[in-house]
Motif scaffolding. Structure first.
Motif, short mmCIF file in Angstrom:
data_model
loop_
_atom_site.label_atom_id
_atom_site.label_comp_id
_atom_site.label_asym_id
_atom_site.label_seq_id
_atom_site.Cartn_x
_atom_site.Cartn_y
_atom_site.Cartn_z
N ASP A 206 0.82 -1.20 0.00
CA ASP A 206 0.00 0.00 0.00
C ASP A 206 0.86 1.26 0.00
O ASP A 206 0.37 2.33 -0.37
CB ASP A 206 -0.94 0.00 1.20
N ARG A 207 2.11 1.15 0.41
CA ARG A 207 3.00 2.31 0.37
C ARG A 207 4.10 2.13 -0.67
O ARG A 207 5.20 2.68 -0.56
CB ARG A 207 3.58 2.59 1.76
N LEU A 208 3.80 1.38 -1.73
CA LEU A 208 4.79 1.13 -2.79
C LEU A 208 5.20 2.42 -3.49
O LEU A 208 6.33 2.53 -3.98
CB LEU A 208 4.22 0.14 -3.81
N ASP A 209 4.31 3.40 -3.56
CA ASP A 209 4.67 4.68 -4.19
C ASP A 209 5.82 5.36 -3.44
O ASP A 209 6.70 5.97 -4.06
CB ASP A 209 3.46 5.61 -4.25
N VAL A 210 5.84 5.22 -2.11
CA VAL A 210 6.94 5.78 -1.32
C VAL A 210 8.22 5.00 -1.59
O VAL A 210 9.31 5.56 -1.75
CB VAL A 210 6.60 5.76 0.18
N VAL A 211 8.09 3.68 -1.65
CA VAL A 211 9.25 2.81 -1.89
C VAL A 211 9.87 3.11 -3.25
O VAL A 211 11.10 3.24 -3.38
CB VAL A 211 8.83 1.33 -1.80
N LEU A 212 9.04 3.23 -4.29
CA LEU A 212 9.53 3.43 -5.66
C LEU A 212 9.71 4.91 -6.02
O LEU A 212 10.15 5.22 -7.12
CB LEU A 212 8.57 2.78 -6.66
N MET A 213 9.32 5.79 -5.11
CA MET A 213 9.44 7.23 -5.34
C MET A 213 8.69 7.65 -6.60
O MET A 213 9.23 8.27 -7.52
CB MET A 213 10.92 7.63 -5.44
N CYS A 214 7.41 7.27 -6.67
CA CYS A 214 6.60 7.57 -7.84
C CYS A 214 5.22 8.05 -7.39
O CYS A 214 4.85 7.87 -6.22
CB CYS A 214 6.46 6.33 -8.72
N PRO A 215 4.43 8.64 -8.27
CA PRO A 215 3.06 9.03 -7.90
C PRO A 215 2.24 7.82 -7.48
O PRO A 215 2.41 6.72 -8.02
CB PRO A 215 2.51 9.66 -9.18
#
Length: 288
Positions: A206-215
């Motif tokens: 659910d926080r993959l956007d933070v991990v991958l630094m993407c929108p």
């Protein structure tokens, strides 16, 4: 009759009613006792993903539980360190069996073995049950550590280290690729139903956007099977309830989405604030 385990969070005690349906309030596990069912207790810290893996399982099994919420600075202090010498959350205390347990993989397997008598989140057969355990071990040894390190170096570490960020971001993508392949022509990782193997991946994904630094809206662009799988689980009442509880605990502690106190930008600053608070408390006590 067994009492359900208790999950602890920083400082706050919260009893959560998961609409337990056991007849007469008695324990659903196959134990020989006949005492009334009592809620398990989880010790946790609200910001991190790991406590919410266990909460999801408790919610899906409709087991009432108690959350004991502790602050980040208390994770490596008593009373948690007496329960978990590794100083990590979550840990559970189950008054029904007298068991204290830490490590999310072990906790989840225990909850399923002890309370999932209907095999709602696992299977009876050796092959399918072993595959559930296989994917669960992949989550605790692969997804969690790599996503966590990516988040640390990108969000929390005071020094920017591009090589470290790149390593863990690429590993996170690799993990997603493994999941994408595992979900080919399938809705769930094992068999024809959702199991603990699926649920365990939800909080970190659910926080993959933070991990991958993407929108946020593009975090699953390269992983359509993972996206459909993940979205089917976060639409469930169990996830929505868990995140409502998390938001309440975060707000009570004055924390931002990343677990930092409002106005704090990195872990060094956070730890300096913690030290200053401890020193001030010690000085105040010296004059009382």
């Amino acid at each position: 009759m067994c009492v359900p385990p208790v999950m602890s969070h920083s400082g706050t005690a919260m009893l959560v009613d998961s609409n337990f349906q056991a007849e007469g309030g008695m324990c659903p596990c196959p134990c020989p006792r006949t005492s009334p069912f009592r809620p398990p207790n989880e010790i946790a810290s609200a910001p991190g993903p790991n406590p919410w893996k266990v909460i999801l399982v408790l919610e899906e099994l409709h087991i009432p539980y108690e959350i004991k919420s502790i602050k980040f600075q208390d994770i490596k202090a008593k009373p948690l360190i007496d329960l978990n010498p590794n100083g990590r959350v979550p840990a559970i205390q189950d008054p029904n069996t007298g068991l204290v347990l830490w490590e999310t993989g072990a906790i989840i397997l225990y909850l399923v073995e002890q309370y999932d008598v209907a095999k709602k989140l696992t299977y009876e057969t050796v092959q399918e049950k072993s595959h559930v355990q296989q994917w669960l071990m992949f989550q605790v040894s692969g997804q969690g550590p790599y996503y966590g390190q990516a988040t640390w170096f990108h969000v929390l570490h005071s020094e920017k280290l591009p090589s470290a960020v790149n390593r863990y971001v690429e590993e996170a993508k690799r993990i997603c690729g493994v999941l994408e392949k595992g979900l080919t022509d399938k809705k769930w990782l094992v068999g024809d139903k959702m199991t603990v193997a699926d649920l365990a991946f939800v909080p970190w994904n659910d926080r993959l956007d933070v991990v991958l630094m993407c929108p946020e809206e593009s975090k699953f662009d390269s992983f359509p099977q993972v996206k459909a799988w993940h979205e089917s689980m976060i639409a469930r009442p169990s996830w929505k309830k868990a995140m409502d509880i998390r938001a309440k605990l975060m707000d009570e502690q004055g924390l931002m989405w990343n677990g930092m106190p409002k106005g704090v930008s990195n872990m060094d600053e956070y730890q300096a604030n913690i030290k200053a608070e401890k020193d001030a408390n010690a000085e105040a006590e010296a004059f009382t």
